[in-house]
Design a protein around this motif. Structure first.
Motif, PDB file in Angstrom:
ATOM      1  N   THR A  30     -36.597  14.709 -44.217  1.00 27.91           N
ATOM      2  CA  THR A  30     -36.864  16.047 -44.753  1.00 27.91           C
ATOM      3  C   THR A  30     -35.731  16.480 -45.674  1.00 27.91           C
ATOM      4  OG1 THR A  30     -35.736  17.159 -42.919  1.00 27.91           O
ATOM      5  CG2 THR A  30     -38.100  16.712 -42.644  1.00 27.91           C
ATOM      6  N   PHE A  31     -35.962  17.562 -46.367  1.00 26.78           N
ATOM      7  CA  PHE A  31     -34.919  18.142 -47.210  1.00 26.78           C
ATOM      8  C   PHE A  31     -33.705  18.517 -46.362  1.00 26.78           C
ATOM      9  CE2 PHE A  31     -32.739  21.582 -49.371  1.00 26.78           C
ATOM     10  CZ  PHE A  31     -32.692  21.145 -50.686  1.00 26.78           C
ATOM     11  N   ASN A  32     -33.967  19.014 -45.175  1.00 23.93           N
ATOM     12  CA  ASN A  32     -32.907  19.391 -44.249  1.00 23.93           C
ATOM     13  C   ASN A  32     -31.989  18.210 -43.949  1.00 23.93           C
ATOM     14  OD1 ASN A  32     -31.472  20.677 -42.080  1.00 23.93           O
ATOM     15  ND2 ASN A  32     -32.846  19.688 -40.643  1.00 23.93           N
ATOM     16  N   SER A  33     -32.567  17.054 -43.599  1.00 22.74           N
ATOM     17  CA  SER A  33     -31.775  15.873 -43.276  1.00 22.74           C
ATOM     18  C   SER A  33     -31.012  15.379 -44.508  1.00 22.74           C
ATOM     19  CB  SER A  33     -32.686  14.767 -42.748  1.00 22.74           C
ATOM     20  OG  SER A  33     -33.315  15.156 -41.547  1.00 22.74           O
ATOM     21  N   PHE A  66     -29.409   6.234 -42.349  1.00 21.26           N
ATOM     22  CA  PHE A  66     -29.060   7.409 -41.542  1.00 21.26           C
ATOM     23  C   PHE A  66     -30.286   7.934 -40.809  1.00 21.26           C
ATOM     24  CE2 PHE A  66     -25.216   7.413 -44.045  1.00 21.26           C
ATOM     25  CZ  PHE A  66     -24.271   7.993 -43.208  1.00 21.26           C
ATOM     26  N   PHE A  67     -31.429   8.012 -41.512  1.00 16.71           N
ATOM     27  CA  PHE A  67     -32.656   8.478 -40.870  1.00 16.71           C
ATOM     28  C   PHE A  67     -32.991   7.614 -39.658  1.00 16.71           C
ATOM     29  CE2 PHE A  67     -34.270  10.050 -45.267  1.00 16.71           C
ATOM     30  CZ  PHE A  67     -33.475  11.179 -45.151  1.00 16.71           C
ATOM     31  N   LEU A  68     -32.827   6.304 -39.831  1.00 18.91           N
ATOM     32  CA  LEU A  68     -33.221   5.369 -38.785  1.00 18.91           C
ATOM     33  C   LEU A  68     -32.255   5.389 -37.608  1.00 18.91           C
ATOM     34  CD1 LEU A  68     -35.005   3.036 -37.757  1.00 18.91           C
ATOM     35  CD2 LEU A  68     -33.528   1.471 -39.069  1.00 18.91           C
ATOM     36  N   ARG A  69     -30.982   5.212 -37.886  1.00 15.52           N
ATOM     37  CA  ARG A  69     -30.012   5.045 -36.805  1.00 15.52           C
ATOM     38  C   ARG A  69     -29.637   6.363 -36.129  1.00 15.52           C
ATOM     39  NH1 ARG A  69     -28.181  -0.018 -36.394  1.00 15.52           N
ATOM     40  NH2 ARG A  69     -28.457  -1.430 -38.182  1.00 15.52           N
ATOM     41  N   LEU A  97     -23.167   2.236 -42.891  1.00 21.00           N
ATOM     42  CA  LEU A  97     -23.075   2.923 -41.606  1.00 21.00           C
ATOM     43  C   LEU A  97     -22.707   1.939 -40.508  1.00 21.00           C
ATOM     44  CD1 LEU A  97     -23.403   5.644 -40.191  1.00 21.00           C
ATOM     45  CD2 LEU A  97     -25.839   5.144 -39.910  1.00 21.00           C
ATOM     46  N   VAL A  98     -23.311   0.763 -40.534  1.00 17.43           N
ATOM     47  CA  VAL A  98     -22.971  -0.314 -39.608  1.00 17.43           C
ATOM     48  C   VAL A  98     -22.263  -1.404 -40.408  1.00 17.43           C
ATOM     49  CG1 VAL A  98     -23.840  -2.056 -38.006  1.00 17.43           C
ATOM     50  CG2 VAL A  98     -24.918   0.199 -38.098  1.00 17.43           C
TER      51      VAL A  98
END
Length: 269
Positions: A96-99, A87-90, A248-249
């Protein structure tokens, strides 16, 4: 999040208006929540209605401690079986904690949508899942430290213990944001792809996504994941809480309709 809009509308998204105006993605072959068979309302006695009207939980199909264990497992699946790095990448999200919270919130919401279809026992399980989520968020906040940044708390470091007043303030803020997000997602999932994309843009991307391909990817992910959850046996979910997440993919789209059956003993464990 304080500027939430009605999520049922198909609106123009700044920065992607040209691409968004074309019909670049549809998910007609994937079932939506409103297409799923709705459970028959359980018949309860007068005594049960009275005690539940007073805020207590009446007798359920399974014992409450079994449902609580299953709820803990389901929440654990949201935080341990989700590929956060992907998720961070795509989605181009910072680590972060937020993400982490935004991604976890999305998966918890999908579990809540599924379990609400399982009658009173499922609704009780939803409450327990949310309870475990807030316990986990508070614990992570104490360890990592949180501060308010725009509309969401973010990671600020772990060298010093977080101030209890700041933690409490941020927990209240996150709670308000959580319920606003749930309402937005609920309206989005019952809408078409444009409505769902608008809800994800406002909440998941915090109105900052300018790449329509990211929205397309996430809309498809939510649709296929809800279809996958709907294909799982409700009794198994109530007894085990075991949930697996599609990537995700998708590498093998045909595998979406083939969930693995969980195993448990006679005690439902």
């Amino acid at each position: 999040m304080s500027q939430f809009l009605g999520c049922g509308r198909s609106e123009q998204i700044p920065g992607v208006g040209v691409q968004w105006s074309r019909k670049y993605h549809t998910t007609n072959k994937l079932s939506t929540t409103k297409d799923s068979p709705q459970p028959v309302e359980e018949k309860v006695g007068a005594f049960t209605k009275i005690i539940e009207a007073m805020g207590f939980t009446g007798p359920l199909k399974y014992s409450k401690w079994k449902i609580k264990i299953a709820a803990l497992r389901m929440y654990t699946s949201c935080v341990e079986k989700t590929d956060f790095e992907e998720f961070f990448l795509r989605c181009q999200m910072p680590d972060t904690f937020n993400s982490w919270f935004l991604i976890t919130l999305l998966h918890v919401w999908m579990c809540l949508v599924r379990m609400k279809q399982e009658g009173r026992s499922g609704k009780y399980m939803c409450r327990i899942i949310v309870h475990f989520m807030w316990e986990d968020v508070e614990q992570r906040g104490r360890v990592m430290g949180m501060s308010v940044h725009l509309r969401w708390p973010v990671l600020v470091g772990n060298k010093h213990p977080v101030n209890s007043y700041i933690l409490k303030k941020n927990m209240i803020l996150m709670t308000n944001n959580f319920y606003a997000a749930i309402l937005g997602y609920d309206e989005g999932i019952l809408s078409d792809d444009h409505g769902l994309a608008a809800a994800l843009w406002r909440t998941f991307f915090n109105q900052k996504c300018e790449d329509p391909r990211q929205l397309e990817l996430l809309v498809e992910y939510v649709r296929k994941q809800m279809q996958y959850l709907d294909s799982m046996n409700g009794e198994d979910l109530l007894l085990t809480g075991e949930v697996s997440w599609r990537p995700l993919v998708e590498k093998n789209p045909q595998s979406i309709l083939k969930p693995h059956s969980p195993t448990y003993n006679d005690e439902g464990l």
